[in-house]
Design a protein around this motif. Structure first.
Motif, PDB file in Angstrom:
ATOM      1  N   UNK A  36       0.820  -1.209   0.000  1.00 32.18           N
ATOM      2  CA  UNK A  36       0.000   0.000   0.000  1.00 32.18           C
ATOM      3  C   UNK A  36       0.855   1.261   0.000  1.00 32.18           C
ATOM      4  N   UNK A  37       0.464   2.249  -0.812  1.00 34.78           N
ATOM      5  CA  UNK A  37       1.080   3.567  -0.660  1.00 34.78           C
ATOM      6  C   UNK A  37       0.771   4.102   0.744  1.00 34.78           C
ATOM      7  N   UNK A  38       1.594   5.025   1.211  1.00 31.27           N
ATOM      8  CA  UNK A  38       1.378   5.592   2.536  1.00 31.27           C
ATOM      9  C   UNK A  38       0.204   6.574   2.499  1.00 31.27           C
ATOM     10  N   UNK A  39      -0.872   6.283   3.238  1.00 33.89           N
ATOM     11  CA  UNK A  39      -2.065   7.150   3.154  1.00 33.89           C
ATOM     12  C   UNK A  39      -1.824   8.558   3.695  1.00 33.89           C
ATOM     13  N   UNK A 234      -2.309   5.461  -8.985  1.00 34.72           N
ATOM     14  CA  UNK A 234      -2.465   4.892  -7.642  1.00 34.72           C
ATOM     15  C   UNK A 234      -1.333   5.307  -6.705  1.00 34.72           C
ATOM     16  N   UNK A 235      -0.119   5.350  -7.211  1.00 37.37           N
ATOM     17  CA  UNK A 235       1.014   5.619  -6.329  1.00 37.37           C
ATOM     18  C   UNK A 235       1.293   7.106  -6.174  1.00 37.37           C
ATOM     19  N   UNK A 238      -3.986   8.721  -5.854  1.00 39.08           N
ATOM     20  CA  UNK A 238      -4.848   7.952  -4.947  1.00 39.08           C
ATOM     21  C   UNK A 238      -5.121   6.572  -5.535  1.00 39.08           C
ATOM     22  N   UNK A 239      -4.871   5.509  -4.758  1.00 41.80           N
ATOM     23  CA  UNK A 239      -5.188   4.167  -5.271  1.00 41.80           C
ATOM     24  C   UNK A 239      -6.687   3.896  -5.303  1.00 41.80           C
ATOM     25  N   UNK A 240      -7.429   4.490  -4.355  1.00 42.99           N
ATOM     26  CA  UNK A 240      -8.852   4.177  -4.202  1.00 42.99           C
ATOM     27  C   UNK A 240      -9.684   4.587  -5.403  1.00 42.99           C
TER      28      UNK A 240
END
Lengths: 393, 393
Positions: A36-39, A234-235, A238-240
């Motif tokens: 996961x990328x860092x939120x 995404x990276x 936003x990945x969502x």
């Protein structure tokens, strides 16, 4: 079994990673297993402003059906970015918006792969690509990955003996290994594939997450006719929102559009508009620099701690970008055992064997650094070091 | 051809509708050819508020990767709505969020259809389904549609002779015909398919756009084991967000999840969250009533004008919901000619033959009423009437 499922899905196992992540997502676990990328590095305020502007100023259009190829200004932005970053010249008509770059793999499989066709992939290779392409029932052939890119002798041999439809690879900060192809290897791969008139599917999900050394030209630059690139927001945004794209010659984009239309008509248009608004009204380079500064410091810390604490028989790659470090354990040690022992102490790593579709790799593991803070990295690496020392006794 | 495409995509023609819409989208054209919801009926302010709330209150999660199955509260909302509207009891675990209901068709094809398998579909049948399923290379068999649903004798014969994997149908306000199955036919279809242990894929894209008569129970209610339903927020919230769902027994959802993960990991999570927030904080029934009041008045007007002005040899269906009226011209008249003549006068209709994969239907046409205002309807129907009278001379 009550239902008569297709052969292709009966042969597709559940994703190993997905199953493992269910276990490693407990809050008490320090997880280096995910990707996961860092939120904390998502620009929530910027995206919020962009969403508000798009919906309030042009909601009627942004919320209506749209074209299969995607929002033209967004495709223009991508073409422009390729030119500025990579000196790669493509037309917006050579770009089609997809649901993350994962969907590119499904559409590529759909338009190219007949049952039994040969497909070449790096060894270790990206699991999501193996899974997506598997549904079109190809025969995979693996090209061993060296520290500067694929083993080109093996690549040549596979091309001459198996005539694969395509070679899928991740030349920048590969998932899972973190390896980046050298400039020399990029030229060599392009020459070999051009000569064989074989497609190169260049997954560039991590190209912008580049934090040391020279920015390398994409392989597609040297093979305009046979090069297909896939990219992702995404990276970097936003990945969502699941926004990616495919870049290929127009004859290929035309078939991708037909298959995309059958698959889901078009990608989420509201999110295309939000991302385009966000990119146009914010400083993307500054935002990416911020992400890369954090990822570099986490990666550097992890590498330093590994060098200090891991037994010297354990080797690791030294990424210049992306989100992953790749461990190779000495003969006789198993990353599955490492996983089990580490989970007992609430630390998660990802065993490497699922990235080897043809077996092997049990002495490898993938370690993610983008989504763990410094304290977790210190604590987690210390625990892993203890287990590795114990296992080597 | 330079590239060696797969057999499946070489056999897939470009969408006829997509090509036709390029011509009919000129601003001076009164178009009854498309299938767009009316953008004036999208609740832009409500969606804007929902987007703002989700991003500002939970942006870190809403913009991050999420689960393949979809946002649980949204799946719970759908299960709850099925119970309230249709007295249909399903668990949220039997629902998976997709990119519009179109993606359901791709995933269903992927997990069920082997090359050459038989598939049954209504005649005329929804073009998007023919296109999506075609990529898995089935052999289609058509079940003629009567005014109250499919010809069940033909359905039985196809089941006993061809053993289709599934029967795909649109029992509520069908696209293209506007026909709704009677309650009797629903029971009959369920009994026949249950007996044959054959799947029913029940596309319910238009179920909420219901403006007269009793709300019918879904066929799935009478075949819990073999019934698959697909649904969509496109017609009741926003098409541009591409949000739909599939509802099926868990054993099927499990395979759908594997294929969805390979296809694009998961559907746009931000939009799932926005739609769930919107549905929870707004009165969906009031919003749908507003849409249906407008659609009913447009439909009524169009039917009245057709009855007044069209030659009596031209017949039409009388929809109780949805977005389409279906015309049948007398023998010897061609809707392709009608299309050409009407385009000369800047009115667009959709010729019906693409909805007949096995040929025929050239005397049929689909007329959309959801996306035209009253003045355009008056003007457009008058022009069509003139052409039809001229052609019948």
């Amino acid at each position: 079994m009550k239902y008569s499922f297709s052969k292709r899905i009966q042969k597709t196992p559940k994703s190993f990673i997905r199953e493992i992540l269910k276990v490693t997502q407990r809050p008490e676990v320090i997880s280096f297993a995910g990707g996961l990328p860092n939120p904390d590095l998502i620009d929530i305020q910027g995206i919020s402003r962009a969403a508000q502007t798009v919906i309030e100023q042009d909601g009627k259009n942004a919320l209506q059906y749209s074209t299969t190829e995607g929002y033209l200004p967004l495709r223009e932005f991508i073409a422009d970015r390729y030119r500025k970053r990579y000196d790669l010249c493509v037309k917006p008509e050579e770009i089609l918006i997809t649901n993350g770059s994962q969907q590119c793999l499904d559409l590529i499989g759909k338009i190219f792969i007949n049952n039994g066709d040969a497909v070449a992939i790096e060894r270790p290779g990206y699991l999501g690509a193996i899974q997506a392409l598997s549904l079109y029932q190809p025969e995979f052939f693996s090209v061993p990955l060296e520290n500067d890119g694929p083993d080109t002798e093996e690549l040549k041999q596979i091309l001459s003996e198996e005539f694969p439809k395509l070679f899928y690879a991740v030349p920048n900060s590969q998932n899972p290994s973190g390896i980046t192809y050298s400039e020399e290897k990029r030229h060599e791969v392009a020459d070999i594939l051009n000569e064989a008139e074989t497609l190169f599917v260049e997954d560039d999900a991590y190209g912008e997450l580049h934090f040391s050394g020279k920015v390398m030209p994409p392989v597609k630059k040297f093979m305009p006719e046979y090069g297909i690139m896939t990219g992702s927001f995404s990276k970097i945004v936003s990945p969502g929102m699941r926004m990616g794209w495919i870049c290929a010659p127009e004859e290929i984009i035309d078939k991708i559009a037909t298959s995309k239309q059958a698959a889901d008509l078009h990608s989420n248009y509201l999110s295309q508009r939000i991302i385009e608004e966000y990119l146009r009204t914010n400083d993307l380079d500054a935002h990416i620099s911020k992400i890369n500064a954090v990822y570099k410091s986490r990666c550097d810390l992890m590498l330093k701690l590994m060098d200090e604490m891991f037994p010297e028989e354990v080797s690791h790659t030294t990424p210049n970008g992306g989100m992953f470090i790749w461990l190779t354990l000495p003969d006789g040690l198993s990353s599955t055992k490492l996983f089990e022992k580490a989970m007992e102490k609430n630390v998660a790593v990802l065993p490497g064997h699922p990235f080897y579709f043809d077996g092997g790799g049990d002495n490898t593991a993938r370690i993610n650094y983008s989504n763990a803070d410094e304290e977790s990295i210190r604590k987690g690496i210390e625990i892993l070091a203890g287990i590795l020392k114990e296992q080597l006794k």
